[in-house]
Enzyme design. Structure first.
Site, PDB file in Angstrom:
ATOM      1  N   ASP A   1       0.867  -1.183   0.000  1.00 13.65           N
ATOM      2  CA  ASP A   1       0.000   0.000   0.000  1.00 13.65           C
ATOM      3  C   ASP A   1       0.903   1.231   0.000  1.00 13.65           C
ATOM      4  O   ASP A   1       1.497   1.566   1.028  1.00 13.65           O
ATOM      5  CB  ASP A   1      -0.903   0.005   1.247  1.00 13.65           C
ATOM      6  CG  ASP A   1      -1.994  -1.075   1.185  1.00 13.65           C
ATOM      7  OD1 ASP A   1      -1.790  -2.080   0.473  1.00 13.65           O
ATOM      8  OD2 ASP A   1      -3.038  -0.906   1.847  1.00 13.65           O
TER       9      ASP A   1
ATOM     10  N   LYS B   1      -6.843   3.266  -3.403  1.00 10.29           N
ATOM     11  CA  LYS B   1      -7.272   3.259  -2.013  1.00 10.29           C
ATOM     12  C   LYS B   1      -7.471   4.700  -1.568  1.00 10.29           C
ATOM     13  O   LYS B   1      -6.709   5.586  -1.975  1.00 10.29           O
ATOM     14  CB  LYS B   1      -6.182   2.556  -1.197  1.00 10.29           C
ATOM     15  CG  LYS B   1      -6.339   2.580   0.304  1.00 10.29           C
ATOM     16  CD  LYS B   1      -5.231   1.737   0.963  1.00 10.29           C
ATOM     17  CE  LYS B   1      -5.172   1.974   2.465  1.00 10.29           C
ATOM     18  NZ  LYS B   1      -4.070   1.238   3.111  1.00 10.29           N
TER      19      LYS B   1
ATOM     20  N   LYS C   1     -10.227   0.251  -2.469  1.00  7.88           N
ATOM     21  CA  LYS C   1     -10.165   0.027  -1.033  1.00  7.88           C
ATOM     22  C   LYS C   1     -10.423   1.329  -0.274  1.00  7.88           C
ATOM     23  O   LYS C   1      -9.545   2.180  -0.193  1.00  7.88           O
ATOM     24  CB  LYS C   1      -8.779  -0.526  -0.650  1.00  7.88           C
ATOM     25  CG  LYS C   1      -8.583  -0.700   0.859  1.00  7.88           C
ATOM     26  CD  LYS C   1      -7.217  -1.311   1.172  1.00  7.88           C
ATOM     27  CE  LYS C   1      -6.925  -1.259   2.668  1.00  7.88           C
ATOM     28  NZ  LYS C   1      -5.574  -1.743   2.998  1.00  7.88           N
TER      29      LYS C   1
END
Lengths: 320, 478
Positions: free
Chosen positions: A157, A220, A256
């Site tokens: 991430d 995300k 996400k």
């Protein structure tokens, strides 16, 4: 999902990333986002009534979509260990509860997580690239990523450079994402836009496109360290960008939302949003994740309540 | 199917249906003197809900005389005193909002999400707004001490039964008039429940009278010599008859009639929100909306892209049980209306337009029409000119802003229009040149009691809502 190289764009989009001005022109040519309209749409979808069988299905689906997260300066091996136990078996009293999708930790704790999740399908995700602010050199970001990957991270991430975004250096962000993607090797790359620092929906849409063009597997919303973190309207804008990207390239990008999603009710609203925007192809942990820590316990409590008819209370779920 | 929504029906237990209803005259429910009866149904199931009176001319006479008698004291009350009653009604509507919403959906066929989140809250808001005006009439723009007109005869349509009642009754009462109101033939039930609310609020007898019936009953009311004011919302056809009937009398008239609104989408619009706005513009309330955006004017350069998004979005619309909280599209209000929609869509097909309908499962009973889009429509087609009053969108394209404006204005109607562009200056210019009473920019079908509503040309005359709405019920003070 197509198996082609995510670092190579289809020919008609390749020119858009040839130069800073070409990319800027492309991003500015995307249709705008009307704030009132997007928030109204989300409010309307928020009235969907999710009951009985739909709720039961939604709860298990949401559990399977969770990236169970701990991202604190005070994280220890012990903390990560117990989080992994929770990820494997969220409810010690009920073996029918599915495992979560992944455990998300800082890169130096990847090995601990990996070890404690051996023999499961649960992935280890590591935040990298100078998370959460990203204010380190590219070399440091790549080193951070490489470290996490070498320790066995399945997913990375990363954060984008929001300073560069506000300076209009879109191609720099694009290049950085591509470099990190290369450093990821086989690991999946989630690109954190930190929408709370992008401020406008137009910016969220542009940043989504930069990330998708650069080869992100997932986009995300947030690090969880900036307020507001994930919101429904921001997520809707990202879902619509993902849909547009699929129409243009036939590539499916995951999404996400992370941070601030605490209740079953919140989670159901996100599921409604994906179902009615992107549809079934995204209704699985390969394409949708919740970045959350406290959400899991609320889902477990609601799950028990549906099964037993009575609400047990927070002392009946584990606090790992 | 993953994550299929389970049925989530709103309970009907909150509604106390009677098997038959009487007329509400002089503060009491009374039998008809010699009128006949008919049955009102639930259009989603065709179940009979109750038996309703078709009021006769004698009944109308009684109602108008009661209103006339009540006018003497009601118009003498101070504005503040009248305001108290109207506030009380507004609060009772809020208290009984669930009951009203469920009953509205049962009798009309509209989804509970709309009756609960849009209709009933707007009804209460309308009464609150005009309750506030009752003691401030000096500021209505008609000089000091403006006077009420007298007895208002009000006839309302079936598409927003209680909301149209509110639009009519709230300003009339605030201004000191008394009313005789006839709800639409197919949707009388919430008006009769409103009559109960008037009793509960201890509104003086005769200030509000509710008479049920069809066209003939309406004609008795319009032609009654003791009526000072006629207010009508409904079809242009009936509006014309009313205008003829009152011609040469002293009766004041406001007419809110049909529409064929253009929803203009420019190439620089915020696409997803424009798609949503087009959906809301034509499929809100099954398209039973006089200001519905029934003509989509789409800039040709984006038409393929836009229509693909629109079709994909339409596939997610949920048609079915109006009482299910997840229903987006309810039932068509009556067999007659459904037949009209079928006739016009048939005409569209035979004139060469291309029809596409969302893949909805049509329930076995009741009246239903799937959300539908016509492309390849030209301005000469009937579906581009006549009001369909159903979930049917006609798509026309344009090349330049001038062409968009020209096509938008090329209609006998002029009630509303929509403009979708991210360019502020274009909004101002286009809005200035459109001949429509209400123009929405980057939104559609927004209603607010403070905002005047009404049309140009064959869409009628007079304004309802806001300060302007008071003018229909007041004359300048002496």
């Amino acid at each position: 999902m197509l198996k082609d190289d995510p670092l190579v764009l289809p020919s008609f989009l390749r020119d858009t990333t040839n130069s800073d001005s070409a990319l800027k022109k492309f991003l500015n040519g995307l249709s705008g986002v009307d704030k009132v309209g997007v928030e109204e749409r989300v409010a309307k979808l928020g009235t969907r009534s999710i009951k009985t069988t739909a709720k039961a299905e939604g709860i298990d689906l949401a559990i399977r979509m969770i990236d169970l997260t701990t991202l604190e300066g005070m994280d220890t091996k012990g903390k990560v260990k117990s989080l992994c136990a929770k990820a494997r078996r969220p409810d010690p009293l009920d073996s029918t509860v599915p495992s979560v999708a992944a455990v998300c930790v800082y890169s130096d704790l990847v090995a601990v997580a990996k070890e404690n999740l051996q023999g499961t399908n649960i992935n280890v995700a590591a935040v990298a690239t100078g998370f959460p602010a990203g204010r380190v050199s590219l070399a440091a970001k790549l080193q951070d990523t490489a470290d996490a990957v070498s320790q066995g991270a399945d997913e990375i991430d990363m954060v984008i450079d929001r300073g560069a975004f506000h300076e209009g250096r879109f191609l720099d962000i694009y290049d950085q994402i591509q470099s990190v993607k290369r450093a990821c090797q086989a690991a999946h790359l989630k690109v954190i836009l930190e929408t709370g620092e992008l401020k406008t929906y137009d910016n969220v849409k542009k940043a989504s496109w930069i990330a998708m063009l650069a080869g992100a597997d997932f986009i995300k919303t947030s690090t969880g360290k900036v307020q507001p973190a994930a919101t429904l309207p921001v997520t809707l804008v990202m879902l619509q960008a993902i849909r547009d990207f699929e129409i243009a390239t036939h590539r499916r990008i995951g999404v996400k939302p992370a941070g601030g999603i605490k209740t079953t009710k919140d989670a159901m609203k996100y599921l409604v949003l994906i179902k009615e925007t992107l549809g079934e192809n995204w209704m699985n942990p390969n394409m949708f994740r919740f970045g959350a820590s406290s959400l899991l316990n609320d889902l477990l409590m609601q799950r028990r309540k549906m099964k037993n008819g009575a609400y047990s209370g927070p002392d009946y779920v584990t606090v790992d | 199917m993953v994550f299929e929504y389970a049925p989530a029906p709103e309970s009907t237990k909150v509604v106390n249906l009677k098997t038959n209803y009487e007329l509400f005259i002089d503060g009491k429910f009374v039998k008809s003197k010699n009128g006949s009866t008919y049955k009102t149904i639930n259009p989603a199931t065709e179940e009979v809900l109750a038996e309703i009176i078709e009021a006769s001319s004698e009944d109308i006479d009684y109602a108008v005389n009661s209103a006339r008698k009540a006018f003497k004291s009601w118009s003498k009350l101070s504005g503040a005193e009248r305001g108290k009653y109207i506030y009380r009604i507004a609060r009772l509507i809020q208290e009984r909002s669930r009951e009203l919403a469920v009953l509205e959906s049962m009798n009309n066929g509209k989804p509970i999400r709309e009756s609960r989140d849009i209709d009933i809250p707007l009804v209460a808001a309308h009464f609150f707004h005009y309750a506030g005006w009752a003691d401030k009439l000096d500021y209505a723009g008609l000089g000091k001490n403006p006077q009420p007109l007298g007895v208002a005869g009000q006839i309302i349509p079936w598409n927003f039964p209680l909301l149209m009642l509110a639009w009519k009754i709230a300003p009339a009462l605030a201004a000191g008039n008394t009313v005789v109101l006839k709800p639409a033939e197919t949707t009388p039930l919430t008006a009769l429940l409103f009559a109960e609310i008037c009793q509960q609020a201890e509104l003086p007898d005769g200030v509000v009278n509710i008479v049920t019936g069809a066209g003939e009953t309406g004609r008795f009311l319009v032609e009654h010599p003791e009526i000072d004011k006629v207010a009508f919302t409904g079809s242009t056809e009936v509006g014309r008859l009313i205008a003829q009937a009152v011609a040469g009398t002293d009766k004041k008239v406001t007419l809110e009639l049909g529409g064929k609104a253009a929803n203009i989408v420019f190439d620089d619009a915020a696409m997803d929100q424009a798609v949503e706005g087009v959906i809301n513009g034509i499929f809100f309330n099954q398209g039973h909306v006089c200001c519905a955006g029934s003509r989509l004017l789409l800039q040709e350069s984006i038409s393929d892209e836009f229509l693909n998004l629109l079709y994909e979005r339409m596939k997610t619309l949920r048609m079915g049980d109006p009482l299910d909280k997840n229903t987006d599209i309810g039932a068509i209000n009556s067999a007659a209306q459904l037949a009209k929609i079928h006739a016009l869509t048939q005409a569209g097909k035979s004139e060469g337009a291309e029809m596409w309908s969302a893949p909805c499962e049509i329930p076995n009973k009741g009246f239903w029409f799937a959300p539908t889009v016509f492309t390849n429509v030209s301005l000469s087609h009937r579906i581009a000119r006549e009001e369909i009053f159903g979930p049917v969108l006609s798509v026309l394209t344009f090349r330049t802003p001038d062409e968009a404006i020209e096509k938008a204005n090329n209609t006998p109607f002029g009630l509303s229009a929509g403009i979708w562009t991210e360019k502020g200056s274009r909004i101002l210019e286009v809005a200035h040149r459109l001949r429509a009473g209400v123009i929405w920019a980057n939104t559609f079908n927004k209603f607010d009691p403070t905002s005047p509503f009404g049309g140009y040309k064959e869409s009628g005359y007079g304004r309802e809502g806001g300060r302007q709405g008071l003018e229909a019920y007041l004359k300048a003070g002496k």
